[in-house]
Design a protein around this motif. Structure first.
Motif, PDB file in Angstrom:
ATOM      1  N   ILE A 274     -24.688   4.484-125.102  1.00 59.56           N
ATOM      2  CA  ILE A 274     -24.932   3.044-124.969  1.00 59.56           C
ATOM      3  C   ILE A 274     -24.277   2.545-123.685  1.00 59.56           C
ATOM      4  CG2 ILE A 274     -24.504   0.758-125.970  1.00 59.56           C
ATOM      5  CD1 ILE A 274     -24.561   2.108-128.739  1.00 59.56           C
ATOM      6  N   VAL A 275     -25.061   1.807-122.904  1.00 59.46           N
ATOM      7  CA  VAL A 275     -24.575   1.191-121.672  1.00 59.46           C
ATOM      8  C   VAL A 275     -24.666  -0.320-121.858  1.00 59.46           C
ATOM      9  CG1 VAL A 275     -25.011   0.880-119.192  1.00 59.46           C
ATOM     10  CG2 VAL A 275     -25.441   3.118-120.273  1.00 59.46           C
ATOM     11  N   ILE A 277     -24.236  -4.081-119.832  1.00 61.55           N
ATOM     12  CA  ILE A 277     -23.984  -4.883-118.634  1.00 61.55           C
ATOM     13  C   ILE A 277     -23.837  -6.319-119.107  1.00 61.55           C
ATOM     14  CG2 ILE A 277     -24.874  -5.667-116.398  1.00 61.55           C
ATOM     15  CD1 ILE A 277     -26.514  -3.073-116.278  1.00 61.55           C
ATOM     16  N   GLU A 281     -16.159  -9.844-120.278  1.00 60.53           N
ATOM     17  CA  GLU A 281     -15.534  -8.563-120.630  1.00 60.53           C
ATOM     18  C   GLU A 281     -15.091  -8.509-122.089  1.00 60.53           C
ATOM     19  OE1 GLU A 281     -11.745  -7.568-118.872  1.00 60.53           O
ATOM     20  OE2 GLU A 281     -11.481  -9.633-118.172  1.00 60.53           O
ATOM     21  N   PHE A 286     -19.192  -4.260-125.733  1.00 58.93           N
ATOM     22  CA  PHE A 286     -18.376  -3.257-125.039  1.00 58.93           C
ATOM     23  C   PHE A 286     -17.614  -2.356-126.016  1.00 58.93           C
ATOM     24  CE2 PHE A 286     -18.555  -6.348-121.349  1.00 58.93           C
ATOM     25  CZ  PHE A 286     -19.339  -5.527-120.554  1.00 58.93           C
ATOM     26  N   GLN A 287     -17.405  -2.853-127.250  1.00 55.01           N
ATOM     27  CA  GLN A 287     -16.673  -2.037-128.229  1.00 55.01           C
ATOM     28  C   GLN A 287     -17.471  -0.836-128.725  1.00 55.01           C
ATOM     29  OE1 GLN A 287     -15.507  -4.825-131.281  1.00 55.01           O
ATOM     30  NE2 GLN A 287     -14.520  -6.146-129.756  1.00 55.01           N
ATOM     31  N   SER A 289     -19.870   0.575-126.521  1.00 57.18           N
ATOM     32  CA  SER A 289     -20.552   1.130-125.344  1.00 57.18           C
ATOM     33  C   SER A 289     -19.808   2.323-124.784  1.00 57.18           C
ATOM     34  CB  SER A 289     -20.653   0.069-124.249  1.00 57.18           C
ATOM     35  OG  SER A 289     -21.355  -1.033-124.741  1.00 57.18           O
ATOM     36  N   ASP A 290     -20.537   3.366-124.416  1.00 56.96           N
ATOM     37  CA  ASP A 290     -19.935   4.500-123.728  1.00 56.96           C
ATOM     38  C   ASP A 290     -19.585   4.120-122.297  1.00 56.96           C
ATOM     39  OD1 ASP A 290     -20.475   6.815-125.758  1.00 56.96           O
ATOM     40  OD2 ASP A 290     -22.289   5.590-125.690  1.00 56.96           O
ATOM     41  N   TYR A 291     -20.489   3.338-121.687  1.00 58.57           N
ATOM     42  CA  TYR A 291     -20.264   2.869-120.327  1.00 58.57           C
ATOM     43  C   TYR A 291     -20.475   1.367-120.272  1.00 58.57           C
ATOM     44  CZ  TYR A 291     -20.792   7.849-119.598  1.00 58.57           C
ATOM     45  OH  TYR A 291     -20.645   9.199-119.698  1.00 58.57           O
ATOM     46  N   GLY A 292     -19.428   0.660-119.912  1.00 55.96           N
ATOM     47  CA  GLY A 292     -19.512  -0.793-119.833  1.00 55.96           C
ATOM     48  C   GLY A 292     -19.349  -1.234-118.386  1.00 55.96           C
ATOM     49  N   TRP A 293     -20.163  -2.177-118.002  1.00 58.10           N
ATOM     50  CA  TRP A 293     -20.080  -2.680-116.624  1.00 58.10           C
ATOM     51  C   TRP A 293     -19.975  -4.198-116.721  1.00 58.10           C
ATOM     52  CZ3 TRP A 293     -24.508  -1.904-112.450  1.00 58.10           C
ATOM     53  CH2 TRP A 293     -24.030  -2.348-111.189  1.00 58.10           C
ATOM     54  N   VAL A 294     -18.782  -4.707-116.393  1.00 61.06           N
ATOM     55  CA  VAL A 294     -18.584  -6.150-116.418  1.00 61.06           C
ATOM     56  C   VAL A 294     -19.118  -6.702-115.101  1.00 61.06           C
ATOM     57  CG1 VAL A 294     -16.902  -8.029-116.640  1.00 61.06           C
ATOM     58  CG2 VAL A 294     -16.531  -5.863-117.848  1.00 61.06           C
TER      59      VAL A 294
END
Ligand SMILES: Cc1cc2nc3c(=O)[nH]c(=O)nc-3n(C[C@H](O)[C@H](O)[C@H](O)COP(=O)(O)OP(=O)(O)OC[C@H]3O[C@@H](n4cnc5c(N)ncnc54)[C@H](O)[C@@H]3O)c2cc1C
Ligand SMILES: Nc1ncnc2c1ncn2[C@@H]1O[C@H](COP(=O)(O)O)[C@@H](O)[C@H]1O
Lengths: 311, 249
Positions: A274-275, A277, A281, A286-287, A289-294
């Motif tokens: 899970i990604v 965007i 934050e 985001f809790q 997500s494997d990759y989080g992008w703020v």
């Protein structure tokens, strides 16, 4: 133990959901039949006959079955159910409208949306939007079950089942199909896509969804949405992922401008990667997500699209 | 025409549920309860039919523990005319609920029964379809538009591929989806008025229905947890991770 799978199709082609249900059926026994109820549905029946592990395809060809009306099809299932120990249908809008009607006719308490099989009478299913997993044992002699398609692999298609006709049901005279407005798309279908790019309220408009579509096309992805995006009219209803929309489990799920409400997570938290965007934050997405992008999505999405090589 | 609206009391949609440590179910004590959101939409639609002159009376009916009376009072405050509680604790399985609702339908003779498409506790999505089967009525499931016009009922259904339009022969059962309407809030004066509206209490025995369960709950557990991963700060970094770490693109 003989098991009946209710095949989902549009007369011409078999829906992929049927392949997942056959896999679930094969975990219960080796004697698996598929029912194809339709009108002019030979092509769908032959596709069903090619599914590995299927013994027999039973075709009910009648104009009354053309459009999947539950009032007409449930009595057909009722008529042949006594030949089986289990009747399984996909937990799609098709299966959800037909199977409970058949269950009530058969005086069986249906088990909805199973994601695991622990024995011939014991099944695992998500409840409370997937916030709990219940293991239930059925004391009905006959089991009627809808199957969460993402929880079972698609069956192979190298079989050669016999095709027979079956009769029963017919026009109950209760309902009439008037027409449909289907969303046409060249993109992969949400429930079977390897990659999904999904947009939420943060997208702000239907025009802005074009940005996600561009990214999706570059990745060979399907496009999904949160309920907020559908309610706001940015995209059609069939894009909705969640507890009350579609359940998906792609290799990659990219959530853009989606906060991550439990009802949305219910539909996508079994994705492999899970990604997220999101400019906040603290967003709950985001809790999980494997990759989080703020980041601001209006900057991030075009950058991501530029960084991806065409698939 | 009377309209019957079955409503269920469930844990509020905004509450994060907790699984009991003995694995017997989820914690219901001291948890905020509310009307199932789909049922609110069903109540709203029924009231609009009455306001539009297509219905004369809206009857809300709940099956469940006595606290379900609160939920029925909410429906009365929204505008339902009267309420029926079929008292059963715990709330029975969908097939048994459908049998009780059939018995109530036989007594009341509504032209339309409007339910939610799904109760957000068990996520079963069965009761309306089952009720229609027991009554041998037509059914419109997952409805996002309802048009009642004399002897004709037309619905738009939300299906996996988009939308479908169906014509139903009344009397019929409707199960509603999220986008049918936006339910109203009950005003304070209406909450006060609702306290005086009639609310009858029946038992499954009164209705001659056996509600014994067919399913045994072996255990209820937490779903496998997903750990939060890492933050990235550029498109290049994200693509690199997806390609070389997760190996999914
Ligand atoms: C009975 C019921 C059933 C439901 N079923 C579903 C369902 O099936 N599916 C579903 O999705 N929901 C469902 N919901 C709704 C759910 O509770 C949430 O309301 C919904 O998921 C919120 O959608 P969202 O995340 O798009 O919007 P919001 O919660 O408003 O989040 C928008 C996010 O976008 C971010 N954002 C805004 N602008 C930007 C920007 N420029 N750049 C980056 N990020 C930005 C914000 O920080 C925020 O996190 C259901 C609710 C109920 C009560
Ligand atoms: N115990 C109950 N009492 C009244 N209505 C119910 C009850 N259980 C289910 N329903 C109705 O059936 C709908 C679908 O519920 P379910 O089949 O449990 O997902 C709900 O939205 C209600 O309208």
């Amino acid at each position: 133990m003989a098991i009946l799978v209710i095949g989902e199709h549009d007369n011409k082609t078999l829906r992929p959901s049927t392949l997942n249900v056959v896999t679930a059926a094969a975990q219960l026994g080796t004697d698996v039949d598929i029912l194809i109820a339709g009108a002019g549905c030979d092509a769908a029946a032959h596709e069903a006959a090619a599914i590995s592990g299927v013994n027999r395809v039973r075709v009910a060809d009648d104009p009354a079955f053309a459009d999947g009306l539950a009032e007409n099809i449930a009595p057909l299932i009722h008529g042949i159910a006594s030949e089986y120990t289990h009747v399984l249908a996909p937990a799609t809008t098709y299966g959800k409208s037909i199977l409970p009607r058949a269950s009530a006719l058969l005086d069986v308490q249906q088990i909805s949306d199973i994601s695991g099989i622990e024995g011939s009478d014991t099944f695992v299913r998500p409840i409370y939007a997937g916030n709990a997993m219940a293991t239930v044992k059925s004391n009905d002699a006959l089991k009627l079950i809808t199957v969460r398609t993402t929880a079972f692999d698609a069956a192979e298609q190298s079989g050669s089942a016999t095709v027979e006709t079956v009769s029963g049901g017919g026009d109950a005279g209760l309902s009439k199909f008037l027409g449909e407005e289907l969303t046409r798309s060249e993109r992969p279908e949400l429930t079977t896509a390897d990659i999904i790019v999904s947009g939420g309220r943060g997208m702000q408009s239907s025009e802005n969804f074009a940005m996600l579509e561009k990214l999706a096309d570059k990745m060979g992805a399907a496009v999904g949405a949160s309920r907020a995006a559908v309610d706001a009219g940015y995209v059609p209803n069939d894009y909705q992922v969640g507890q009350t929309g579609k359940v998906v489990a792609p290799n990659v799920y990219i959530a853009v401008g989606i906060s991550g409400a439990i009802q949305h997570l219910a539909g996508m938290k079994d994705s492999k990667v899970i990604v997220a965007i999101n400019k906040d934050e603290e967003a709950p997405i985001f809790q999980v997500s494997d990759y989080g992008w703020v980041a601001d999505l209006f900057e991030a999405v075009p950058q991501l699209e530029a960084a991806i090589e065409p698939s | 025409m009377k309209v019957l609206v079955p409503i269920k009391r469930v844990i509020d949609a905004n509450i994060k549920v907790r699984v009991k440590t003995d694995q017997s179910g989820v914690e219901l004590n001291n948890v905020k309860m509310a009307m199932n959101p789909f049922c609110e939409i069903a109540v709203e639609e029924a009231i609009r039919l009455r306001e539009g002159g297509q219905a004369e009376e809206v009857i809300a009916v709940a099956v469940g523990p006595s606290q379900s009376q609160e939920t029925l009072r909410t429906a009365l405050a929204m505008g339902a005319d009267r309420a029926i509680l079929v008292e059963a604790d715990p709330s029975p399985e969908p097939l048994a609920v459908a049998k009780l609702l059939k018995a109530v339908t036989d007594r009341e003779g509504p032209g339309l029964v409007i339910l939610g498409k799904q109760a957000i506790d068990g996520d079963n999505n069965q009761t309306g379809q089952m009720l229609a089967a027991l009554l041998n009525w037509s059914v419109g499931t997952f409805v996002s538009r309802l048009k009642v016009d004399g002897a004709s009922v037309q619905v738009t259904r939300e299906v996996d591929g988009g939308l479908e339009n169906i014509e139903l022969v009344p009397p019929c059962v409707i199960t509603v989806d999220l986008r049918l309407n936006e339910p109203r809030y009950a005003s304070l004066p209406n909450i006060m008025k609702a306290k005086k509206k009639p609310l009858d209490v029946l038992s499954p025995t009164d209705l001659g229905v056996d509600v014994s369960p067919r399913l045994e709950v072996i255990r209820v557990v937490e779903p496998p947890a997903r750990a939060a991963g890492v933050k990235v700060s550029s498109a290049e970094e994200l693509v690199d991770k997806l390609k070389n770490e997760a190996k999914v693109i």
